[in-house]
Design a protein around this motif. Structure first.
Motif, short mmCIF file in Angstrom:
data_model
loop_
_atom_site.label_atom_id
_atom_site.label_comp_id
_atom_site.label_asym_id
_atom_site.label_seq_id
_atom_site.Cartn_x
_atom_site.Cartn_y
_atom_site.Cartn_z
N LEU A 21 21.33 45.19 46.38
CA LEU A 21 20.52 45.81 47.43
C LEU A 21 20.56 45.03 48.74
O LEU A 21 19.79 45.30 49.65
CB LEU A 21 19.07 45.94 46.95
N CYS A 46 20.39 46.61 52.67
CA CYS A 46 19.79 47.94 52.77
C CYS A 46 19.01 48.05 54.08
O CYS A 46 18.16 47.20 54.38
CB CYS A 46 18.86 48.20 51.60
N GLN A 47 19.27 49.11 54.82
CA GLN A 47 18.63 49.26 56.13
C GLN A 47 17.37 50.12 56.10
O GLN A 47 16.70 50.29 57.12
CB GLN A 47 19.63 49.88 57.12
N VAL A 100 14.27 52.18 53.09
CA VAL A 100 13.87 52.49 51.72
C VAL A 100 14.77 53.56 51.14
O VAL A 100 15.12 53.53 49.96
CB VAL A 100 12.40 52.96 51.69
N GLU A 144 17.94 54.06 51.72
CA GLU A 144 19.20 53.48 51.28
C GLU A 144 19.00 52.72 49.97
O GLU A 144 19.87 52.74 49.09
CB GLU A 144 19.77 52.54 52.34
N LEU A 145 17.85 52.05 49.82
CA LEU A 145 17.55 51.36 48.58
C LEU A 145 17.54 52.34 47.41
O LEU A 145 18.17 52.09 46.36
CB LEU A 145 16.20 50.66 48.70
N ARG A 204 21.10 53.53 46.52
CA ARG A 204 21.89 52.57 45.75
C ARG A 204 21.43 52.52 44.29
O ARG A 204 22.25 52.36 43.38
CB ARG A 204 21.80 51.18 46.38
N TRP A 216 16.93 43.25 48.48
CA TRP A 216 16.32 44.03 49.55
C TRP A 216 15.44 43.14 50.45
O TRP A 216 14.90 42.14 50.00
CB TRP A 216 15.50 45.20 48.99
N ASP A 217 15.33 43.55 51.69
CA ASP A 217 14.57 42.78 52.68
C ASP A 217 13.91 43.75 53.64
O ASP A 217 14.58 44.38 54.47
CB ASP A 217 15.50 41.82 53.43
N GLN A 218 12.60 43.89 53.53
CA GLN A 218 11.87 44.85 54.38
C GLN A 218 11.96 44.49 55.85
O GLN A 218 11.72 45.36 56.71
CB GLN A 218 10.41 44.95 53.92
N TRP A 242 14.17 46.81 57.85
CA TRP A 242 13.83 48.22 57.92
C TRP A 242 13.04 48.53 59.20
O TRP A 242 12.35 47.64 59.73
CB TRP A 242 13.01 48.63 56.70
N ARG A 272 13.16 40.92 45.76
CA ARG A 272 13.36 40.76 47.20
C ARG A 272 14.47 39.74 47.42
O ARG A 272 14.83 38.98 46.52
CB ARG A 272 12.06 40.31 47.86
#
Length: 546
Positions: A104, A107-108, A110, A112-113, A116, A135-137, A140, A164
């Motif tokens: 993840l 990811c640009q 939610v 896209e998350l 995937r 993932w990294d908020q 976003w 995360r």
């Protein structure tokens, strides 16, 4: 008399002939190279000879070729040679898992998350759990944590656990919470089960709360774990890594490593740390030290706080974008008691500390115990108050740093702590000036495992896109020589191995790497693209591009 002189002349000629034609046996010769020895003088040589996995001579190509012969001879064709790269802070089991989980990273949004995750489920429909990370908020548009409702909409029946980017927070769905029997928020020491405005659990678990769910994720078989570790090892060898510090493993993982190394199933050298809880420190001390040729277990890793990105780092003042100061994962008293016991043991101590409050606490406890000669470490030392830098020198506390964290976090750093506190963040020059050495690692898989990314970030303070143009807080950049020392001899020093490895010198382990371009002179924008041609451990080629 004349006959005697003639005899002596012939004898001398014969001895000279034998000396000139009889070479010393070696296993490997490397010549026609630019060898950065990284010795105390940072001298540059042309060639060396290796026997029984040890450097036995270093010098000019003429000297080495005239004096030695070997079955294997490498003409380096003027390519640069360095001591094997040493990652001072990494996580091999996490990287091994990462390669088989949903990726993840980057990811640009939610959306896209979710996309995937859906693609991963289609590829692996029989997975009992969907596990991933990266993932990294902060990337976003809304910069807000995701909610489990989003996962439940698309994945109502399969449990999901996704870390995360910093592995200090995770998002889970309702099915995962059901399996863990969590139906309402509860207090967690050193952790957080997040709730929304309606007091519903959001699915965000921070630090110690993550284990409430992750412990239910099925572990793989021993054969599967070895397969994954070898896959990870192949990637590490391909970028010139010959040694790593495994920064915190549980008892079961350490036992597997012992078994794998004792059966020669793994090649990369590993300085593995026991992951410990301060309230039960005797259990870990009683495990005892373990040392073999490629595996060493003589350090204990503790966690003081969480990460800056998830606001778990413990600060002296509130976050600039939140009303909290983060939190310690355990009380100061627990750390004090545990470290008092460890100070009487033969173990080295390494403690994860991100915030300026946790760093101050540890520096002061270290100082009160007088562990100046024990090479106790602080991992990350990410935010340090101005008056605390001198304590690294006074108390002889070794900073273990990860330069790519600076370039990953710089875009939102001021939002978290403001520009004034940021002056003491990722302050690698100040840490180096205080202690005299810094150990450099990647913290993979939180960051990429390529050590040249760390090298680039340390000297340019720029990300993969070359931004910002002038570099981020360049007063804390390192020179190229300092960065190379940090990922070789200084990392070896931080593991009590500077007499065995970390430089190309007689009597040391023949661990080295040949690159296709010189990191000491290549343009800044080329540093991250330089490829490894060969990686050698104990004189054996373990990776070759050709």
């Amino acid at each position: 008399m004349l006959m005697t002189m003639k005899y002596l002349y012939l004898l001398a000629s014969l001895l000279l002939f034998i000396r000139c034609t009889t070479n010393i046996e070696a296993d490997l010769i490397v010549y026609n190279a630019r060898v950065y020895t990284v010795d105390s003088a940072f001298s540059i040589q042309e060639a060396f000879a290796v026997k029984n996995g040890i450097f036995i001579d270093i010098g000019s190509s003429k000297h080495i070729l005239e004096r030695y012969k070997a079955k294997q001879i490498i003409d380096a064709e003027q390519k640069p040679v360095y001591p094997g790269f040493y990652d001072a802070h990494a996580h091999s089991f996490m990287l091994a898992d990462y390669f088989q989980q949903v990726d993840l990273v980057g990811c640009q949004s939610v959306q896209e998350l979710v996309s995937r995750l859906q693609e991963y489920q289609k590829k692996y429909p029989d997975k009992k759990w969907i596990v991933g990370g990266g993932w990294d908020q902060n990337l976003w548009p809304e910069k807000k944590y995701p909610h489990r409702d989003t996962l439940d909409k698309y994945f109502p029946d399969v449990p999901i656990f996704i870390n995360r980017i910093d592995y200090h927070a995770a998002l889970v769905n309702s099915e995962a919470l059901r399996i863990a029997q969590i139906d309402s928020a509860q207090m967690v020491e050193g952790g957080l089960i997040a709730t929304d405005s309606s007091q519903r659990i959001t699915g965000i678990l921070v630090d110690n709360a993550m284990a409430l769910v992750s412990k239910y994720i099925p572990a793989g078989s021993e054969d599967n774990i070895l397969h994954k570790l070898r896959q990870a090892q192949d990637s590490l060898l391909s970028v010139g890594l010959t040694s790593i510090v495994d920064a915190g493993l549980d008892t079961e993982q350490l036992e597997l490593l012992r078994k794998f190394y004792e059966t020669d199933s793994l090649q990369i050298r590993n300085y593995a740390m026991m992951f410990a809880e301060p309230h039960n420190i005797n259990k870990y001390i009683n495990e005892g030290i373990y040392e073999s040729e490629k595996l060493t277990i003589k350090a204990i890793k503790l966690m003081a706080d969480g990460a800056l990105g998830s606001r778990g780092a413990c600060l002296l003042e509130n976050y600039s974008d939140d009303s909290s100061r983060g939190f310690l994962l355990h009380s100061r008293e627990e750390f004090q008691n545990a470290l008092e016991q460890l100070a009487k043991s033969p173990f080295q101590v390494a403690i994860h500390a991100i915030g300026d409050s946790s760093n101050r606490m540890l520096l002061d406890i270290y100082g009160s115990l007088d562990v100046r000669n024990k090479r106790w470490r602080i991992e990350h030392a990410q935010i340090v108050s101005p008056e605390d830098f001198i304590k690294f020198k006074t108390f002889r506390v070794l900073p273990s740093i990860q330069p790519t964290h600076a370039t990953s976090d710089m875009n939102w750093l001021y939002d978290r702590i403001g520009p004034e506190r940021a002056k003491g963040a990722y302050a690698y020059r100040k840490l180096l000036d205080a202690y005299g050495k810094v150990m450099i690692g990647t913290d993979f898989p939180i960051e990429h495992f390529n050590p040249l990314y760390s090298f680039h970030a340390a000297v340019t303070r720029q990300d993969s896109k070359g931004l910002p143009k002038g570099g981020f807080q360049m007063d804390n950049a390192l020179s190229r020589e300092e960065a190379l020392r940090g990922m070789t001899i200084w990392s070896a020093y931080g593991c009590f191995q500077e007499k065995k490895r970390g430089s190309i010198e007689k009597g040391k382990d023949a661990d080295f790497v040949i690159l296709d371009d010189d990191i000491m002179s290549a343009p800044n924008d080329k540093l991250r693209t330089i490829k490894t041609l060969k990686t050698i451990i104990a004189g054996n080629i373990v990776y070759s591009k050709n």
